[in-house]
Write a protein that holds these residues in place. Structure first.
Motif, PDB file in Angstrom:
ATOM      1  N   THR A 118     103.723   2.290 118.925  1.00 53.08           N
ATOM      2  CA  THR A 118     102.421   2.066 118.303  1.00 53.08           C
ATOM      3  C   THR A 118     101.659   3.370 118.124  1.00 53.08           C
ATOM      4  O   THR A 118     101.040   3.608 117.072  1.00 53.08           O
ATOM      5  N   ASN A 122     100.535   4.872 114.452  1.00 57.76           N
ATOM      6  CA  ASN A 122      99.159   5.255 114.162  1.00 57.76           C
ATOM      7  C   ASN A 122      99.091   6.693 113.644  1.00 57.76           C
ATOM      8  O   ASN A 122      98.315   7.001 112.732  1.00 57.76           O
ATOM      9  N   LEU A 145     105.359  -7.012 115.739  1.00 57.55           N
ATOM     10  CA  LEU A 145     104.421  -5.898 115.779  1.00 57.55           C
ATOM     11  C   LEU A 145     103.937  -5.534 114.380  1.00 57.55           C
ATOM     12  O   LEU A 145     102.726  -5.333 114.165  1.00 57.55           O
ATOM     13  N   ARG A 149     100.102  -5.648 112.934  1.00 59.84           N
ATOM     14  CA  ARG A 149      99.438  -4.488 112.353  1.00 59.84           C
ATOM     15  C   ARG A 149      98.995  -4.759 110.916  1.00 59.84           C
ATOM     16  O   ARG A 149      97.928  -4.281 110.494  1.00 59.84           O
TER      17      ARG A 149
END
Length: 268
Positions: A118, A122, A145, A149
């Motif tokens: 993650t 990002n 995931l 997102r």
């Protein structure tokens, strides 16, 4: 490899590994003779970055990523994101973040892997760079995931590297805007699901790679892999899709160049 040099891009390699210490110049001569005009060198942990950068200095056709592999959690530090950010912004030849992802085939530390993944996703979004995703026996967790997102408004571009999933999984990753990259495994006789994926993936959404020194394609299976062998991958994909080798070489090179902002025209 033939006399006519069709353009090829090896979209994922690891020539910084010690397997190439003794003959890298010969390896480079072979990839050039095979028509490989650009390479994307994947990074598995920050300590590799100086060595990969030196290779980019040595070989002008090479671009690279920076990242931490899911099986390298011991290389993740509190300042790792800062290290990756600095490396990515300091060199325009850094064109992706990765190799990042999830691997539940060799490890079970899903929560730790998700945290590292993650943070890197990002960073890629912050820097507007595509990602190189390693996903082994973890498609469900990865898709969960990515969906989470997406709901939160995060953007994603990149590639599912060394594809070995099912056609249904491939379709799901394609829906997230990701590309699919085929390695030497597509040449293996029993890789039936990978064969079907190669047949049905949209023309503008797939790449070819070696993942060298691993996964040497037929007819070199079991030997050290190297970038020149990406031509065997392209040949098998062409057979599976009922296309010419020229079509596959041109299409995959264009796809890789567009996804990773590679100066493809300069190498053709």
């Amino acid at each position: 490899m033939g006399e006519v040099l069709l353009p090829l891009i090896d979209s994922h390699c690891h020539i910084v590994f010690r397997e190439f210490d003794d003959d890298l110049e010969l390896v480079a001569e072979r990839w050039r003779n095979a028509g490989v005009s650009a390479l994307l060198h994947a990074c598995v942990e920050p300590a590799e970055i100086p060595g990969i950068k030196a290779l980019a200095d040595q070989f002008p056709e090479l671009r690279y990523s920076v990242g931490v592999h899911p099986l390298n959690p011991q290389d993740w530090r509190p300042n790792s994101i800062d290290v990756l950010r600095e490396a990515a912004t300091a060199d325009k030849r850094v064109v992706a973040i990765g190799e990042l992802g999830l691997d539940l085939f060799r490890a079970t530390n899903l929560l730790e892997q998700l945290e590292i993944l993650t943070a890197q996703l990002n960073l890629a979004e912050e820097l507007q760079l595509p990602v190189i995703i390693h996903c082994r026996d973890a498609a469900a967790a990865m898709l969960e995931l990515l969906e989470h997102r997406r709901i939160q408004g995060h953007q994603l571009t990149g590639v599912m590297h060394c594809w070995g999933g099912t056609p249904a999984e491939m379709e799901s990753f394609l829906e997230f805007g990701l590309h699919i990259s085929f390695s030497g495994t597509v040449t293996f006789p029993k890789a039936h699901e990978t064969h079907q994926c190669a047949r049905q993936v949209p023309a503008n959404r797939y790449l070819v790679e070696t993942d060298c020194p691993f996964l040497a394609p037929v007819p070199r299976r079991g030997k050290r892999n190297e970038p020149a062998m990406v031509r065997h991958v392209a040949e098998r994909v062409a057979e599976l899709r009922g296309e010419t080798l020229e079509q596959v070489c041109i299409q995959t090179s264009a796809n890789a160049a567009l996804l990773f902002s590679l100066p493809y025209q300069a190498f053709v």
